[in-house]
Scaffold this active site. Structure first.
Site, PDB file in Angstrom:
ATOM      1  N   THR A 112      50.342  63.454 -21.455  1.00 18.72           N
ATOM      2  CA  THR A 112      50.269  62.223 -21.747  1.00 18.72           C
ATOM      3  C   THR A 112      49.160  62.353 -23.424  1.00 18.72           C
ATOM      4  OG1 THR A 112      50.396  60.730 -20.790  1.00 18.72           O
ATOM      5  CG2 THR A 112      49.036  59.433 -22.042  1.00 18.72           C
ATOM      6  N   GLY A 113      48.049  62.759 -23.420  1.00 19.35           N
ATOM      7  CA  GLY A 113      47.041  63.688 -24.338  1.00 19.35           C
ATOM      8  C   GLY A 113      47.866  64.002 -25.571  1.00 19.35           C
ATOM      9  N   MET A 133      50.828  63.759 -26.358  1.00 17.21           N
ATOM     10  CA  MET A 133      52.493  62.845 -26.650  1.00 17.21           C
ATOM     11  C   MET A 133      51.266  62.267 -27.366  1.00 17.21           C
ATOM     12  SD  MET A 133      54.621  59.623 -25.206  1.00 17.21           S
ATOM     13  CE  MET A 133      52.542  58.353 -24.654  1.00 17.21           C
ATOM     14  N   GLY A 182      49.388  62.356 -30.309  1.00 22.05           N
ATOM     15  CA  GLY A 182      49.313  63.489 -31.003  1.00 22.05           C
ATOM     16  C   GLY A 182      50.758  63.579 -31.780  1.00 22.05           C
ATOM     17  N   GLU A 184      50.774  60.606 -33.160  1.00 22.16           N
ATOM     18  CA  GLU A 184      50.714  60.016 -34.233  1.00 22.16           C
ATOM     19  C   GLU A 184      51.236  60.753 -35.629  1.00 22.16           C
ATOM     20  OE1 GLU A 184      46.214  60.048 -35.272  1.00 22.16           O
ATOM     21  OE2 GLU A 184      45.988  61.049 -33.110  1.00 22.16           O
ATOM     22  N   HIS A 244      52.535  55.374 -21.989  1.00 25.20           N
ATOM     23  CA  HIS A 244      53.612  56.446 -21.330  1.00 25.20           C
ATOM     24  C   HIS A 244      54.714  56.322 -20.509  1.00 25.20           C
ATOM     25  CE1 HIS A 244      53.845  61.093 -21.378  1.00 25.20           C
ATOM     26  NE2 HIS A 244      54.976  60.737 -21.197  1.00 25.20           N
ATOM     27  N   ARG A 297      45.726  53.959 -38.617  1.00 25.29           N
ATOM     28  CA  ARG A 297      45.507  54.975 -39.603  1.00 25.29           C
ATOM     29  C   ARG A 297      44.762  54.222 -40.820  1.00 25.29           C
ATOM     30  NH1 ARG A 297      47.382  59.515 -37.765  1.00 25.29           N
ATOM     31  NH2 ARG A 297      46.403  60.872 -39.576  1.00 25.29           N
TER      32      ARG A 297
END
Length: 142
Positions: free
Chosen positions: A42-43, A45, A47, A50, A77, A121
């Protein structure tokens, strides 16, 4: 910032999931993670979601003199993706408020939707940002 950056802009970006992006490989320094399923972490994904938004912004900024950094992520997710599969990430700019840009984003692999959510962002001047970081490091004694 290019004045053409506005809500409604759509973009797509694809990315093939490498083996290094799986849970056991991304967190290989944590013993219990090495036993977890060999699927997109997940971490990682987050990224990718982003990066898709950054890629979607690039035609509207003076890259590399104007860049953006993520300040908020809100992703679900939904399904696992194996290494070697390709994510197709689709996004839309939903709001532009000065330097703040908001997105709605979703990702699909070859079989199903695997992620959906929102992202924010801020546009930055990388030189000014680097100066702020240097000042912070100096203040922290580094």
């Amino acid at each position: 910032m290019n004045q053409k950056l506005k809500p409604g802009i759509m973009f797509e970006w694809s990315y093939t999931v490498p083996e290094r992006a799986t849970v056991p490989n991304l967190y290989n320094d944590t013993a219990f993670c090495r036993d977890m399923p060999d699927v997109l972490a997940t971490g990682y994904m987050v990224g990718m979601m982003e990066l898709a938004c950054l890629h979607g912004l690039m035609p509207y900024v003076d890259w590399p003199r104007e860049q953006s950094l993520g300040t908020m992520v809100n992703f679900n997710h939904l399904a696992p993706t194996a290494p070697g599969m390709t994510l197709l990430i689709k996004g839309e700019v939903t709001e532009v408020d000065g330097r703040r840009v908001c997105f709605r984003v979703e990702a699909w692999d070859e079989v199903e939707r695997v992620c959906e959510g929102t992202h924010e962002r801020y546009l930055i001047d990388p030189e000014r940002f680097a100066q702020k970081v240097a000042q912070k490091v100096a203040k922290a004694g580094g």
